[in-house]
Write a protein that holds these residues in place. Structure first.
Motif, PDB file in Angstrom:
ATOM      1  N   ALA A 187     -35.578 -67.637  -3.610  1.00  0.00           N
ATOM      2  CA  ALA A 187     -34.850 -67.366  -4.854  1.00  0.00           C
ATOM      3  C   ALA A 187     -35.623 -67.869  -6.069  1.00  0.00           C
ATOM      4  CB  ALA A 187     -33.469 -68.008  -4.794  1.00  0.00           C
ATOM      5  N   TRP A 188     -36.180 -69.054  -5.956  1.00  0.00           N
ATOM      6  CA  TRP A 188     -36.964 -69.650  -7.051  1.00  0.00           C
ATOM      7  C   TRP A 188     -38.178 -68.785  -7.380  1.00  0.00           C
ATOM      8  CZ3 TRP A 188     -36.666 -74.465  -9.745  1.00  0.00           C
ATOM      9  CH2 TRP A 188     -37.827 -74.826 -10.451  1.00  0.00           C
ATOM     10  N   SER A 189     -38.932 -68.416  -6.356  1.00  0.00           N
ATOM     11  CA  SER A 189     -40.184 -67.703  -6.567  1.00  0.00           C
ATOM     12  C   SER A 189     -39.949 -66.266  -7.040  1.00  0.00           C
ATOM     13  CB  SER A 189     -41.005 -67.710  -5.272  1.00  0.00           C
ATOM     14  OG  SER A 189     -42.317 -67.248  -5.493  1.00  0.00           O
ATOM     15  N   VAL A 190     -38.961 -65.592  -6.483  1.00  0.00           N
ATOM     16  CA  VAL A 190     -38.686 -64.216  -6.877  1.00  0.00           C
ATOM     17  C   VAL A 190     -38.194 -64.147  -8.328  1.00  0.00           C
ATOM     18  CG1 VAL A 190     -37.150 -62.246  -6.454  1.00  0.00           C
ATOM     19  CG2 VAL A 190     -38.377 -63.318  -4.557  1.00  0.00           C
ATOM     20  N   TRP A 191     -37.437 -65.139  -8.772  1.00  0.00           N
ATOM     21  CA  TRP A 191     -37.041 -65.198 -10.188  1.00  0.00           C
ATOM     22  C   TRP A 191     -38.282 -65.140 -11.086  1.00  0.00           C
ATOM     23  CZ3 TRP A 191     -34.204 -64.647 -14.281  1.00  0.00           C
ATOM     24  CH2 TRP A 191     -34.334 -65.466 -15.410  1.00  0.00           C
ATOM     25  N   GLU A 192     -39.311 -65.887 -10.722  1.00  0.00           N
ATOM     26  CA  GLU A 192     -40.547 -65.886 -11.503  1.00  0.00           C
ATOM     27  C   GLU A 192     -41.267 -64.539 -11.392  1.00  0.00           C
ATOM     28  OE1 GLU A 192     -44.643 -68.564 -11.857  1.00  0.00           O
ATOM     29  OE2 GLU A 192     -42.805 -69.452 -11.052  1.00  0.00           O
ATOM     30  N   GLY A 193     -41.361 -64.004 -10.186  1.00  0.00           N
ATOM     31  CA  GLY A 193     -42.060 -62.744  -9.997  1.00  0.00           C
ATOM     32  C   GLY A 193     -41.396 -61.581 -10.718  1.00  0.00           C
ATOM     33  N   ARG A 194     -40.083 -61.560 -10.739  1.00  0.00           N
ATOM     34  CA  ARG A 194     -39.361 -60.461 -11.384  1.00  0.00           C
ATOM     35  C   ARG A 194     -39.517 -60.479 -12.906  1.00  0.00           C
ATOM     36  NH1 ARG A 194     -33.315 -60.456  -8.628  1.00  0.00           N
ATOM     37  NH2 ARG A 194     -33.648 -58.698  -7.207  1.00  0.00           N
ATOM     38  N   THR A 195     -39.727 -61.647 -13.475  1.00  0.00           N
ATOM     39  CA  THR A 195     -39.751 -61.803 -14.933  1.00  0.00           C
ATOM     40  C   THR A 195     -41.164 -61.890 -15.496  1.00  0.00           C
ATOM     41  OG1 THR A 195     -39.505 -64.204 -14.625  1.00  0.00           O
ATOM     42  CG2 THR A 195     -37.495 -62.936 -14.984  1.00  0.00           C
ATOM     43  N   ALA A 196     -42.169 -61.712 -14.660  1.00  0.00           N
ATOM     44  CA  ALA A 196     -43.556 -61.950 -15.083  1.00  0.00           C
ATOM     45  C   ALA A 196     -44.170 -60.801 -15.856  1.00  0.00           C
ATOM     46  CB  ALA A 196     -44.429 -62.259 -13.861  1.00  0.00           C
ATOM     47  N   THR A 197     -43.570 -59.611 -15.781  1.00  0.00           N
ATOM     48  CA  THR A 197     -44.185 -58.442 -16.401  1.00  0.00           C
ATOM     49  C   THR A 197     -43.224 -57.771 -17.371  1.00  0.00           C
ATOM     50  OG1 THR A 197     -43.504 -57.136 -14.472  1.00  0.00           O
ATOM     51  CG2 THR A 197     -45.754 -57.959 -14.484  1.00  0.00           C
ATOM     52  N   LEU A 198     -43.803 -57.055 -18.324  1.00  0.00           N
ATOM     53  CA  LEU A 198     -42.976 -56.359 -19.311  1.00  0.00           C
ATOM     54  C   LEU A 198     -42.134 -55.280 -18.645  1.00  0.00           C
ATOM     55  CD1 LEU A 198     -42.263 -55.944 -22.300  1.00  0.00           C
ATOM     56  CD2 LEU A 198     -44.196 -54.369 -22.457  1.00  0.00           C
ATOM     57  N   PRO A 218     -40.953 -53.533 -14.774  1.00  0.00           N
ATOM     58  CA  PRO A 218     -40.834 -53.940 -13.371  1.00  0.00           C
ATOM     59  C   PRO A 218     -42.103 -53.598 -12.589  1.00  0.00           C
ATOM     60  CG  PRO A 218     -38.821 -52.855 -14.096  1.00  0.00           C
ATOM     61  CD  PRO A 218     -39.819 -52.673 -15.200  1.00  0.00           C
ATOM     62  N   ASN A 219     -42.519 -54.536 -11.746  1.00  0.00           N
ATOM     63  CA  ASN A 219     -43.727 -54.334 -10.941  1.00  0.00           C
ATOM     64  C   ASN A 219     -43.428 -54.801  -9.521  1.00  0.00           C
ATOM     65  OD1 ASN A 219     -46.298 -54.653  -9.645  1.00  0.00           O
ATOM     66  ND2 ASN A 219     -47.276 -54.647 -11.660  1.00  0.00           N
ATOM     67  N   PRO A 220     -43.066 -53.877  -8.621  1.00  0.00           N
ATOM     68  CA  PRO A 220     -42.692 -54.267  -7.254  1.00  0.00           C
ATOM     69  C   PRO A 220     -43.795 -54.999  -6.513  1.00  0.00           C
ATOM     70  CG  PRO A 220     -42.004 -52.005  -7.706  1.00  0.00           C
ATOM     71  CD  PRO A 220     -42.865 -52.433  -8.861  1.00  0.00           C
ATOM     72  N   ALA A 221     -45.067 -54.691  -6.798  1.00  0.00           N
ATOM     73  CA  ALA A 221     -46.170 -55.356  -6.103  1.00  0.00           C
ATOM     74  C   ALA A 221     -46.220 -56.836  -6.464  1.00  0.00           C
ATOM     75  CB  ALA A 221     -47.492 -54.678  -6.437  1.00  0.00           C
ATOM     76  N   PHE A 231     -44.805 -62.635  -4.977  1.00  0.00           N
ATOM     77  CA  PHE A 231     -44.063 -63.887  -5.133  1.00  0.00           C
ATOM     78  C   PHE A 231     -43.073 -64.108  -3.992  1.00  0.00           C
ATOM     79  CE2 PHE A 231     -45.790 -63.762  -9.360  1.00  0.00           C
ATOM     80  CZ  PHE A 231     -45.769 -65.072  -9.803  1.00  0.00           C
ATOM     81  N   ALA A 232     -42.651 -63.043  -3.338  1.00  0.00           N
ATOM     82  CA  ALA A 232     -41.673 -63.161  -2.260  1.00  0.00           C
ATOM     83  C   ALA A 232     -42.290 -63.560  -0.932  1.00  0.00           C
ATOM     84  CB  ALA A 232     -40.928 -61.834  -2.093  1.00  0.00           C
ATOM     85  N   ASP A 233     -43.608 -63.529  -0.817  1.00  0.00           N
ATOM     86  CA  ASP A 233     -44.259 -63.944   0.430  1.00  0.00           C
ATOM     87  C   ASP A 233     -43.775 -65.345   0.812  1.00  0.00           C
ATOM     88  OD1 ASP A 233     -46.655 -63.848   2.431  1.00  0.00           O
ATOM     89  OD2 ASP A 233     -46.889 -65.742   1.341  1.00  0.00           O
ATOM     90  N   PRO A 234     -43.254 -65.545   2.019  1.00  0.00           N
ATOM     91  CA  PRO A 234     -42.614 -66.829   2.358  1.00  0.00           C
ATOM     92  C   PRO A 234     -43.516 -68.042   2.223  1.00  0.00           C
ATOM     93  CG  PRO A 234     -42.014 -65.148   3.963  1.00  0.00           C
ATOM     94  CD  PRO A 234     -43.077 -64.542   3.097  1.00  0.00           C
ATOM     95  N   LYS A 235     -44.768 -67.937   2.644  1.00  0.00           N
ATOM     96  CA  LYS A 235     -45.674 -69.090   2.545  1.00  0.00           C
ATOM     97  C   LYS A 235     -45.939 -69.436   1.085  1.00  0.00           C
ATOM     98  CE  LYS A 235     -50.161 -70.913   4.002  1.00  0.00           C
ATOM     99  NZ  LYS A 235     -51.447 -70.635   4.685  1.00  0.00           N
TER     100      LYS A 235
END
Length: 316
Positions: A196-207, A209-212, A217-221
């Protein structure tokens, strides 16, 4: 991707023991006799990606990339023991000395900009120049903006997923609530909150949406090291005195710098880059009008490559 140079294979790879059980992965790319540069990744805890080699022209640079303590290919994974800003600053010096480099260009984005500033203000005599992207001064108000109150006004749909693992009575201090779970003994809970923490950052990182990038960011490791180490740093105010990096920016006098900042960066808003630029007179601020936070935003990526190309001409 967005005019990056080809991601060449390293000409040398090192495993560097830095004490307290930590071993760093370090790679060198480009030319052994090229202009030395060190790349500082974000997070803390994100690790490097082969794509990042492409910021440096391989026929001009001796580019050094490494995974900071606890992340990427460094070990032990997601470790927060003896993992502070000042441990990382010391690690950069160990790497420089190990490689026999006298001075180098320092390139850092997001948390990497924080670390680049901490390093340059501690060892200005070792820095040829600075390239900073998405400036993060790690002040309490910046942490609060992204993890408590601010960015959530722009992304209420993504924010509800960030809130979901935390019971309502604990939501007045979300960083603290996440931290308690990330250092706890329950593997399943750690994995849930790290995601949840990491995906919040990944979702908001680009102007846009960028699924890649979200999947990255969602990669578990990666999510575990990013969430656990970021939380560790943020509950300790990044081991910095109040406003330390801006307060000590005078130590950067004489060091040329290029700051690349997305106009719509909602992870590290423009104000911090602006305030740093006003204090650091040797800096040039480039505001990218159609970009958010990520280094791989097209306009930011082009500006960063142009910056390394420019320093190759001026310093090479």
């Amino acid at each position: 991707m967005h005019e990056l140079y080809p991601s060449v294979e390293p000409f040398a790879v090192h495993r560097l023991a830095v004490g307290d059980g930590h071993e760093l992965y370090v790679e060198e790319c480009g030319r052994p006799d090229g202009l030395p540069a060190v790349f500082l990744h974000g997070g803390p805890g994100a690790g490097c990606d082969p794509l990042y080699r492409g910021f440096f022209a391989p026929d001009c640079y001796r580019a050094v990339l490494f995974d900071q303590r606890g992340c990427g290919r460094s070990t032990p994974h997601a470790a927060i023991e003896t993992n502070t800003t000042w441990d990382l600053v010391a690690d950069i010096e160990r790497i420089r000395e190990h490689l026999g480099i006298a001075r180098w260009l320092v390139f850092g984005g997001s948390w990497g900009s924080t670390l680049a500033l901490a390093y340059a203000e501690t060892h200005p005599e070792r820095v040829l120049g600075l390239i900073l992207r998405g400036v993060f001064l790690c002040r309490p108000e910046e942490i609060r903006w992204f993890y408590q109150e601010g960015a959530n006004w722009c992304f209420p749909d993504y924010w509800q997923d960030f809130l979901a693992p935390i019971p309502k009575p604990e939501r007045s201090d979300l960083v603290g609530a996440y931290y308690r779970r990330l250092i706890g003994a329950d593997d399943a809970i750690r994995a849930e909150v790290a995601h949840a923490w990491s995906v919040w950052e990944g979702r908001t990182a680009t102007l846009l949406p960028n699924p890649a990038i979200e999947a990255h960011f969602a990669d578990p490791k990666r999510a575990l090291s990013l969430a656990r180490i970021e939380c560790h740093y943020f509950v300790h105010q990044a081991f910095l005195a109040p406003n330390q990096l801006l307060r000590d920016a005078g130590r950067l006098s004489g060091i040329p710098g290029i700051i690349v900042q997305g106009r719509y960066d909602l992870i590290c808003p423009l104000r911090s880059a602006w305030e740093l630029h006003q204090t650091w007179l040797d800096s040039e601020l480039q505001i990218i009008p159609d970009a958010g936070h990520s280094a791989l935003e097209p306009g930011i990526c082009r500006a960063l490559v142009a910056a390394t190309d420019r320093f190759a001409r001026e310093l090479g």
